[in-house]
Design an enzyme around this catalytic site. Structure first.
Site, PDB file in Angstrom:
ATOM      1  N   CYS A 144      19.964  72.883  34.313  1.00 24.54           N
ATOM      2  CA  CYS A 144      19.540  71.749  33.495  1.00 24.54           C
ATOM      3  C   CYS A 144      18.032  71.556  33.415  1.00 24.54           C
ATOM      4  O   CYS A 144      17.445  71.592  32.333  1.00 24.54           O
ATOM      5  CB  CYS A 144      20.171  70.455  34.027  1.00 24.54           C
ATOM      6  SG  CYS A 144      21.958  70.531  34.227  1.00 24.54           S
ATOM      7  N   HIS A 149      16.313  64.012  33.300  1.00 24.80           N
ATOM      8  CA  HIS A 149      16.266  65.038  34.351  1.00 24.80           C
ATOM      9  C   HIS A 149      14.965  65.834  34.341  1.00 24.80           C
ATOM     10  O   HIS A 149      14.946  67.038  34.649  1.00 24.80           O
ATOM     11  CB  HIS A 149      17.464  65.986  34.229  1.00 24.80           C
ATOM     12  CG  HIS A 149      17.900  66.535  35.559  1.00 24.80           C
ATOM     13  ND1 HIS A 149      18.889  67.497  35.686  1.00 24.80           N
ATOM     14  CD2 HIS A 149      17.473  66.268  36.829  1.00 24.80           C
ATOM     15  CE1 HIS A 149      19.062  67.788  36.963  1.00 24.80           C
ATOM     16  NE2 HIS A 149      18.203  67.058  37.674  1.00 24.80           N
TER      17      HIS A 149
END
Length: 583
Positions: free
Chosen positions: A76, A137
């Site tokens: 990610c 993130h």
């Protein structure tokens, strides 16, 4: 489905001459959907017949489907950094040389550096209102709990609503820990050993079996307490530290209530479109779906033929449909460039007993976490712009998530930065049909900072070669994944180095089942030498940068913890009055 029909080509050429320039003059809206951990084989238009994805499939019918769409990283944090900046994550320091290959805490000090330029920042300069709904993130703070140096609002977004971190099983009650699960198990064991030692010494002292002074026992007890508090203060409260929702800089839920998160995200996305319908906007919908714990609202539970994972995919598809409906309602469909992709492949190791909790990567080997194998980096890529781009077209040329950076900047009338290397290439020539081949000749497939594979697209022949320098050791051997480790490593005893490299012809063997050799491929040595030269040239373009995913940057630091109360009593729920369920 054909590359170009005569009618589609005629239409496309017409729009190249007249429609595209007129459309770009009016500054189209830009809507970007990025799913989390979705495999390329999980949606209908890429061959799935067990999960219903009618809305994503509709995007493909009304637009262009990319079949060689590649993520710059199989995890990610680095993949999304590359997507936002158009640059390999190793250039920004968002690639790791240790086992922590993604950000671990909201209270870490690592994140997307302020000197990196995102497409959102450049579109702001072109008069766009920019919004991010969902997962970030990319870090939050650097030196204090509210400096927000890595926050979306510091990277070009005017509005942010969502998770500064990412979903984890820790975010849901009664789920086994996902964050550093192996390390937590060891820490619990060590704590129990210390407690047992203190108990044994105390019992021995009281019964006279052990000759030891109370001060030593007290020291053992103090050390044990300090050890336990030092690690449990972080890992024992992951739900409070990482599972939070923010609106701009303000925390609205800590911890977040997963049963209403999808509803709130959808409501925010529709509201953003309604508020900005009269001016050009960029809206990045960064789904929390379909990452574990796969929390799915009751309306979609037990409805798919692929268990909880399928239910979660179908809920996400429904959300896509509702957001597309809002475009239609506001009359914005034909003036909106819409894109759908996943940040990387599905996680094969995500399981609950015999139930598969991760995605399906179709015919491609490997999955999430694997830097070289196709299953970890080949993702769905769909683009729709009605009336400007032809409908129901398939492009088999090499493309990258990094290509969105120069593409949307060109659409907005901006200029790509000239003070740094940009690895993405504008997709518009391919989408318009003015060129037949991608600008990408080589792609470099990293696992952290380690180069695992290289892809060479020979434009003259159409052949796509791929050389693997390093591959993960599957556990069990023929399983195709690293089940015993939870995720495949990038270095150490969990990988195999290949000299000469494993070579595949992806145009003939997309599943990477049959490695070539000098005996089976006459051009083997020539191909390996040419790829090796490309690697040398690529390495010359890399410059040292601070490592954002170092051990220090990935440590939980209490003074950086976002908190809606007075630390450590971080708890709030500001969404109760706004949580009308629209699912």
């Amino acid at each position: 489905m054909k590359r170009y029909l005569v009618t589609a080509l005629t239409s496309c050429l017409f729009w190249n001459t007249f429609g595209m320039s007129a459309a770009m003059d009016s500054k189209p809206n830009i809507l970007l959907f990025v799913a989390d951990d979705l495999g390329i084989g999980d949606i209908g238009c890429y061959g799935n017949n067990t999960i219903r994805t009618p809305n994503i499939d509709r995007l493909a019918r009304e637009g262009v489907k990319l079949t060689q769409h590649i993520a710059a990283a199989p995890l990610c944090t680095p993949s999304r950094a590359a997507f936002l900046t158009g640059r390999y994550p190793i250039r920004s320091g968002m690639a790791s040389s240790n086992r922590y290959r993604a950000l671990q805490w909201n209270a870490g000090s690592g994140g997307l550096p302020a000197n990196e330029t995102t497409f959102a920042r450049l579109l702001q300069k072109q008069g766009y209102t920019t919004g991010l709904i969902g997962k970030w993130h990319q870090g939050v703070n650097c030196e204090s709990f509210n400096d927000h140096c890595h926050h979306p609002l510091n990277h070009g977004f005017d509005y942010f609503y969502g998770m500064p971190f990412t979903l984890l099983s820790n975010c849901q009650e009664n789920k086994p820990p996902e964050l550093d699960a192996a390390l937590q198990a060891k820490l619990w064991l060590y704590s129990q050993i210390i407690a047992l030692a203190v108990f044994t010494l105390t019992a021995g002292k009281l019964t006279g079996l052990v000759s030891i002074c109370w001060k030593i026992i007290a020291c053992f007890t103090l050390v044990g307490c300090i050890f336990f508090i030092s690690w449990y203060s972080s890992y024992g409260f992951v739900q409070y530290w990482n599972c939070i929702l923010m609106r701009n800089h303000d925390i609205t839920e800590q911890p977040m209530r997963l049963e209403r998160t999808a509803s709130l995200m959808l409501k925010e996305a529709v509201s953003f479109i309604e508020r900005n319908r009269h001016r050009p906007f960029l809206l990045f919908i960064s789904f929390l779906h379909v990452h574990t714990p796969l929390f799915t609202t009751a309306k979609f539970l037990r409805k798919s033929r692929h268990g909880l994972y399928g239910d979660n995919v179908e809920e996400m598809d429904w959300m896509v449909g509702k957001i597309l409906d809002s475009l239609d309602k506001e009359g914005l469909k034909n003036n909106t460039f819409t894109y759908f992709a996943s940040d990387h492949g599905g996680q094969l190791e995500a399981q609950d007993g015999s139930a598969q909790l991760g995605g399906w990567n179709g015919i491609y080997k490997g999955g999430k976490g694997m830097g070289g194998w196709e299953g970890g980096i080949r993702v769905p890529g769909i683009i729709r712009w009605p009336g400007v781009l032809p409908a129901d077209i398939v492009i088999n040329e090499l493309t990258s998530l990094m290509d969105i950076f120069p593409t949307v900047i060109q659409l907005a009338g901006g200029a790509v930065p000239q003070d740094r290397v940009i690895d993405g290439r504008s997709l518009l020539p391919l989408l318009q049909g003015t060129v037949q081949h991608s600008e990408h000749q080589f792609m470099f497939h990293y696992c952290g900072v380690f180069l695992h594979a290289v892809r060479w697209h020979q434009k003259d022949s159409g052949t796509v070669w791929k050389a693997h320098y390093t591959t993960p050791v599957f556990q069990p051997k023929d399983s195709g994944a690293c089940f015993r480790r939870g995720i495949c490593p990038c270095f150490g005893d969990g990988i195999t180095h290949h000299d000469p490299p494993l070579l595949f012809d992806l145009s003939q063997d997309p599943s990477e089942a049959n490695p070539l050799s000098a005996d089976t491929e006459p051009l083997f040595d020539t191909i390996i030498r040419r790829i090796g030269k490309a690697v040398e040239e690529h390495h010359k373009t890399l410059t040292p940068v601070p490592q954002q995913l170092s051990y220090y940057n990935n440590m939980w630091k209490p003074w950086l913890q976002p908190c809606c109360g007075t630390f450590p009593t971080c708890w709030c729920d500001k969404e109760s009055s706004k949580a009308e369920d629209i699912l």
